[in-house]
Design a protein around this motif. Structure first.
Motif, short mmCIF file in Angstrom:
data_model
loop_
_atom_site.label_atom_id
_atom_site.label_comp_id
_atom_site.label_asym_id
_atom_site.label_seq_id
_atom_site.Cartn_x
_atom_site.Cartn_y
_atom_site.Cartn_z
N SER A 27 50.35 37.17 43.93
CA SER A 27 50.78 38.30 43.11
C SER A 27 50.74 39.58 43.92
N LEU A 28 51.70 40.48 43.67
CA LEU A 28 51.61 41.81 44.26
C LEU A 28 50.44 42.59 43.69
N GLY A 29 49.91 42.12 42.57
CA GLY A 29 48.79 42.78 41.94
C GLY A 29 47.50 42.70 42.73
N VAL A 30 47.48 41.87 43.79
CA VAL A 30 46.27 41.78 44.61
C VAL A 30 46.50 42.32 46.01
N ALA A 31 47.66 42.94 46.27
CA ALA A 31 48.03 43.31 47.64
C ALA A 31 47.71 44.78 47.92
N PRO A 32 46.93 45.05 48.98
CA PRO A 32 46.53 46.41 49.32
C PRO A 32 47.36 47.01 50.46
N THR A 33 47.22 48.31 50.67
CA THR A 33 47.87 49.00 51.78
C THR A 33 46.99 50.12 52.28
N ALA A 34 47.00 50.31 53.60
CA ALA A 34 46.38 51.48 54.20
C ALA A 34 47.43 52.19 55.05
N ASN A 35 47.62 53.48 54.82
CA ASN A 35 48.48 54.32 55.65
C ASN A 35 47.56 55.10 56.59
N THR A 82 46.85 40.24 53.89
CA THR A 82 47.22 39.28 52.85
C THR A 82 46.40 38.01 53.03
N ARG A 83 45.80 37.54 51.98
CA ARG A 83 45.17 36.22 51.98
C ARG A 83 45.14 35.71 50.55
N ILE A 84 45.00 34.41 50.41
CA ILE A 84 44.91 33.81 49.08
C ILE A 84 43.46 33.92 48.62
N GLU A 127 46.24 31.06 42.40
CA GLU A 127 47.13 30.01 42.84
C GLU A 127 48.33 30.58 43.58
N SER A 128 48.58 30.07 44.76
CA SER A 128 49.76 30.45 45.54
C SER A 128 50.94 29.58 45.13
N PRO A 129 52.16 30.13 45.17
CA PRO A 129 53.33 29.28 44.92
C PRO A 129 53.60 28.29 46.04
N LEU A 130 52.93 28.45 47.18
CA LEU A 130 53.06 27.50 48.27
C LEU A 130 52.31 26.21 47.93
N ARG A 131 52.93 25.08 48.19
CA ARG A 131 52.30 23.80 47.90
C ARG A 131 51.07 23.59 48.77
N HIS A 132 50.00 23.13 48.16
CA HIS A 132 48.78 22.74 48.86
C HIS A 132 48.15 23.90 49.64
N ALA A 133 48.45 25.11 49.23
CA ALA A 133 47.90 26.28 49.93
C ALA A 133 46.78 26.90 49.10
N GLY A 134 45.60 26.93 49.68
CA GLY A 134 44.47 27.56 49.03
C GLY A 134 43.87 28.59 49.95
N PRO A 135 42.70 29.13 49.59
CA PRO A 135 42.04 30.11 50.45
C PRO A 135 41.89 29.60 51.88
N GLY A 136 42.28 30.42 52.82
CA GLY A 136 42.23 30.05 54.22
C GLY A 136 43.55 29.59 54.79
N ALA A 137 44.46 29.16 53.93
CA ALA A 137 45.76 28.68 54.42
C ALA A 137 46.67 29.82 54.81
N LEU A 138 46.41 30.97 54.28
CA LEU A 138 47.24 32.15 54.55
C LEU A 138 46.30 33.33 54.74
N VAL A 165 34.46 37.25 41.49
CA VAL A 165 35.06 37.41 40.16
C VAL A 165 36.33 36.58 40.02
N CYS A 166 37.17 36.60 41.04
CA CYS A 166 38.40 35.79 40.99
C CYS A 166 38.07 34.30 40.92
N ALA A 167 37.09 33.87 41.71
CA ALA A 167 36.70 32.47 41.70
C ALA A 167 36.17 32.03 40.34
N ALA A 168 35.56 32.98 39.61
CA ALA A 168 35.02 32.68 38.28
C ALA A 168 36.11 32.63 37.20
N GLY A 169 37.35 32.93 37.59
CA GLY A 169 38.46 32.86 36.64
C GLY A 169 38.66 34.10 35.81
N ILE A 170 38.01 35.19 36.19
CA ILE A 170 38.18 36.45 35.45
C ILE A 170 39.37 37.17 36.08
#
Length: 355
Positions: free
Chosen positions: A258-266, A107-109, A114-125, A325-330
């Motif tokens: 979003s859960l839409g960006v969350a991956p899993t490996a079994n 998991t990372r931002i 945008e994270s629902p966490l205040r002041h949290a951007g890439p690298g904070a999580l 692509v995410c950074a470009a707002g797509i």
């Protein structure tokens, strides 16, 4: 040229949409790098198969999958089929049948999300949750008696074995050891669950002695939700039981945007069987067929698959394209954008081919 055979199981809901997008992106990597090739075989198992045949997959399903290098899985679940049938009929038999005992959920931002966490951007999580994937609360032990009567009883038995707990602890400590911070948090509930979870704690301490370079701590699962929300920077690698990690990883996905960006490996770490890679988000029937499903989780999942196959450079190229692509707002609507699944997919393909 390295050739990889991949079993694709799109299954239910938005699964076919995001797996198709993932295959397109993997084909773009194939074209860009010229050093690897994928052959895909699609298995049309899932809820529609169940409605036609009374089972989620054929009796010899595992035998059909065993020869593949990896399994690329979409989502399971349908509004008109009970959830325990869909889960225990397809995903869990594969995970348990192939002893994919390490469920790994990074998991990372991502940039631009945008994270629902205040002041949290890439690298904070930046976390990796390791979920014990073969026993615990999802072992399938238990039953029901006196059905329909006032004295009806239902039991769900959580099974913890020394073998199962030891191997997932070693996996988690090794993973933490490989990451820059060398930090592991062990999630427990041994104050209330005084048998299996106390053993879980004891084995964690035993295994920790094998990894003196890894710093580790222990926290109760309820306190962990607070820590994830208020002090995300205090966490790095996390290990938890089947149930606890299932819940916490959804919270992690939400905190990342979003859960839409969350991956899993079994993962079967011993590589006796093919490992299976799937996005976390589920079948999402409310948006099925609308063309707005977020394919980023399936792309990140594909990157995990590439890493497992030993293609670290290809995985890095894919993740770099996703970040770009995410950074470009797509972005799709679930993360505040207006792009379609196809537009995001095409943008990632373009980023891969032009890099």
């Amino acid at each position: 040229m390295k050739n990889y055979s991949i079993a694709a199981i799109p299954a239910d809901g938005i699964g076919p949409e995001v797996i198709s997008a993932g295959i397109d992106v993997l084909k773009a990597l194939e074209k860009r790098l010229g050093t690897l090739r994928f052959s895909f075989q699609t298995f049309e198992w899932g809820s529609d198969y169940y409605k036609a045949h009374g089972v989620m997959m054929p009796e010899d399903g595992l035998a059909q999958l065993k020869a593949f290098d990896a399994i690329y899985f979409g989502a399971v679940g349908a509004p008109d089929v009970p959830d325990h049938i869909t889960l225990w009929g397809l995903r869990l038999p594969i995970c348990q049948g192939f002893d994919q005992y390490a469920n790994v959920r990074p998991t990372r931002i991502l940039p631009g999300i945008e994270s629902p966490l205040r002041h949290a951007g890439p690298g904070a999580l930046d976390w990796v949750i390791v979920r014990e994937n073969s026993e615990g609360e999802y072992s399938g032990n238990g039953g029901r008696a006196h059905r329909g009567l006032p004295e009806e009883v239902g039991t769900e038995v959580a099974i913890f074995t020394r073998v199962g707990v030891t191997r997932i602890m070693r996996y988690a400590f090794r993973l933490a050891q490989s990451r820059p911070r060398k930090l592991l948090t062990v999630v427990t509930k041994s104050n209330a669950q005084r048998h299996g979870m106390v053993m879980w704690d004891e084995i964690a301490a035993e295994v920790a002695a094998e990894f003196p370079d890894v710093s580790w701590d222990k926290i109760l699962v309820d306190a962990m939700t607070v820590r994830m929300t208020l002090h995300p920077q205090s966490l790095d690698t996390i290990v938890a039981t089947n149930l606890h990690a299932d819940i916490l990883s959804d919270l992690a996905g939400a905190l990342a945007g979003s859960l839409g960006v969350a991956p899993t490996a079994n993962i079967d770490p011993e590589r006796r069987f093919p490992s299976m890679f799937e996005p976390i988000h589920g079948s999402a029937f409310d948006i099925t067929g609308k063309g707005i499903a977020n394919p980023v989780a399936s792309f990140w999942t594909a990157a995990q698959m590439l890493e497992h196959l030993g293609e670290a450079d290809a995985a890095a190229l894919l993740l770099s394209a996703v970040d770009q692509v995410c950074a470009a707002g797509i972005k799709t609507p679930d993360v505040g954008g207006s792009a379609t699944t196809r537009q995001v997919t095409d943008a990632v393909i373009h980023a891969i081919l032009e890099s």
